[in-house]
Every structure is written in structure tokens, then in C-alpha cells.
Design a protein around this motif. Sequence first.
Motif, PDB file in Angstrom:
ATOM      1  N   ALA A  34       0.868  -1.184   0.000  1.00 42.08           N
ATOM      2  CA  ALA A  34       0.000   0.000   0.000  1.00 42.08           C
ATOM      3  C   ALA A  34       0.900   1.229   0.000  1.00 42.08           C
ATOM      4  O   ALA A  34       1.791   1.364   0.842  1.00 42.08           O
ATOM      5  N   VAL A  35       0.695   2.110  -0.973  1.00 47.32           N
ATOM      6  CA  VAL A  35       1.436   3.362  -1.080  1.00 47.32           C
ATOM      7  C   VAL A  35       0.419   4.482  -0.879  1.00 47.32           C
ATOM      8  O   VAL A  35      -0.487   4.650  -1.696  1.00 47.32           O
ATOM      9  N   ARG A  47      -2.242   4.044  -3.827  1.00 43.55           N
ATOM     10  CA  ARG A  47      -2.663   2.781  -4.432  1.00 43.55           C
ATOM     11  C   ARG A  47      -2.231   1.605  -3.564  1.00 43.55           C
ATOM     12  O   ARG A  47      -1.280   1.693  -2.795  1.00 43.55           O
ATOM     13  N   MET A  48      -2.943   0.478  -3.758  1.00 42.34           N
ATOM     14  CA  MET A  48      -2.528  -0.804  -3.211  1.00 42.34           C
ATOM     15  C   MET A  48      -2.165  -1.665  -4.419  1.00 42.34           C
ATOM     16  O   MET A  48      -2.945  -1.782  -5.365  1.00 42.34           O
ATOM     17  N   LYS A  90      -7.293   1.529  -6.026  1.00 42.23           N
ATOM     18  CA  LYS A  90      -7.191   2.940  -5.638  1.00 42.23           C
ATOM     19  C   LYS A  90      -7.410   3.098  -4.140  1.00 42.23           C
ATOM     20  O   LYS A  90      -8.260   2.446  -3.538  1.00 42.23           O
ATOM     21  N   LEU A  91      -6.622   3.992  -3.566  1.00 46.51           N
ATOM     22  CA  LEU A  91      -6.785   4.416  -2.183  1.00 46.51           C
ATOM     23  C   LEU A  91      -6.896   5.936  -2.181  1.00 46.51           C
ATOM     24  O   LEU A  91      -6.584   6.588  -3.181  1.00 46.51           O
ATOM     25  N   PHE A 146       3.765   7.107   2.363  1.00 47.48           N
ATOM     26  CA  PHE A 146       3.737   6.169   3.468  1.00 47.48           C
ATOM     27  C   PHE A 146       3.513   4.806   2.834  1.00 47.48           C
ATOM     28  O   PHE A 146       2.519   4.601   2.132  1.00 47.48           O
ATOM     29  N   ILE A 147       4.440   3.883   3.028  1.00 45.01           N
ATOM     30  CA  ILE A 147       4.355   2.562   2.402  1.00 45.01           C
ATOM     31  C   ILE A 147       4.156   1.502   3.478  1.00 45.01           C
ATOM     32  O   ILE A 147       4.833   1.515   4.511  1.00 45.01           O
ATOM     33  N   THR A 148       3.240   0.578   3.219  1.00 50.24           N
ATOM     34  CA  THR A 148       3.045  -0.587   4.072  1.00 50.24           C
ATOM     35  C   THR A 148       3.129  -1.824   3.191  1.00 50.24           C
ATOM     36  O   THR A 148       2.427  -1.906   2.179  1.00 50.24           O
ATOM     37  N   ARG A 149       3.996  -2.753   3.552  1.00 52.54           N
ATOM     38  CA  ARG A 149       4.108  -4.016   2.816  1.00 52.54           C
ATOM     39  C   ARG A 149       3.542  -5.116   3.688  1.00 52.54           C
ATOM     40  O   ARG A 149       3.979  -5.337   4.811  1.00 52.54           O
TER      41      ARG A 149
END
Length: 156
Positions: A34-35, A47-48, A90-91, A146-149
Motif C-alpha cells: 500500500a502506497v 494505491r494498493m 485505488k486508495l 507512506f508505504i506498508t508491505r
Amino acid sequence: MKKSLFLLAIIAIAFTSISFINKPAQVEYKVVTAVESIVPNGIGRSRMIMATEDKDYQEFTTLRSDDKDKDEKNKSKRNEIRVKNYEETKLLNFYNLGGIRFQNIAANDAVMSSKINAMISEGWELAFVNTGVESEGGKGDGKGIFITRYTFKRVK
């Protein structure tokens, strides 16, 4: 005769049990990223992303050593590394013209939870979560992400 059959059945069960114990489970992993934009005024993109094709890292890897003559340079091109088949969801951005938008954060949480629940229903287990922030790049430009992996795993 009954004792022989019984003994044979016990040996077969023991052999089957041992063969299952000695075989480690084959596990596969899948990463969902998730970016989320932290650019003021809502002008960023969030976006994811999840790749829907596999790549073999060895095709793009160079083995280095102290002996430079034995190094083999990897000749792969950037377009060979790129993934053309991926899922993009889309986020919403964290900010809009009014500043931080908590409703957008809640909406992103709902979408990401939906993805996590879908992956779990497909037999994936959430194994790791890693996060990172790049805010303004030290340049004072007001841009950042902000990135979540999310790393999932499942038994093949």
C-alpha cells in the motif's frame, strides 16, 4: 494370520507417519504493498499494488566476489524486470485542501482490511507487516509517501 496382518498394518501406519514428518511443507509468499500519499492538498496518488505474475530474482542477480575476474555482470534490462501484470486498487490520499483527512484514512483501512480478508479466505496467512515513510526527502518539498508491505504466506 491375524497377528501378521495386524503387525503389517502397524508397520504401514508407522511408515506413513514417518514420511509425513520428514517432508517439510512447501510455502509460498505474496507481497501486497500500500502506497499512501502524504502530499498536501490531495494532489498525490495512493494505491494498493499486488503483482499477478512471478519473477525469478536469479535472472536479475549478479554474484560478486573478491576476485573481480570471476564476477559475471548481469545483463538484464530494466524492462525485463518490470511486471506488466498486476492488481492496482485505488486508495485515498491522507491530505486534501483542508489538511489531514481522517475519513480518507478510515476508508483506506476499510479497503485494505477487505484485501487482507480476501487473501485469508484464499488460504493465505498474514506473516509480516513492514512500514516506511519518505517525507519531504529532506528537501522541504512537501512531498512524501507512506508505504506498508503486507507479506502473506500459504502452504502450496
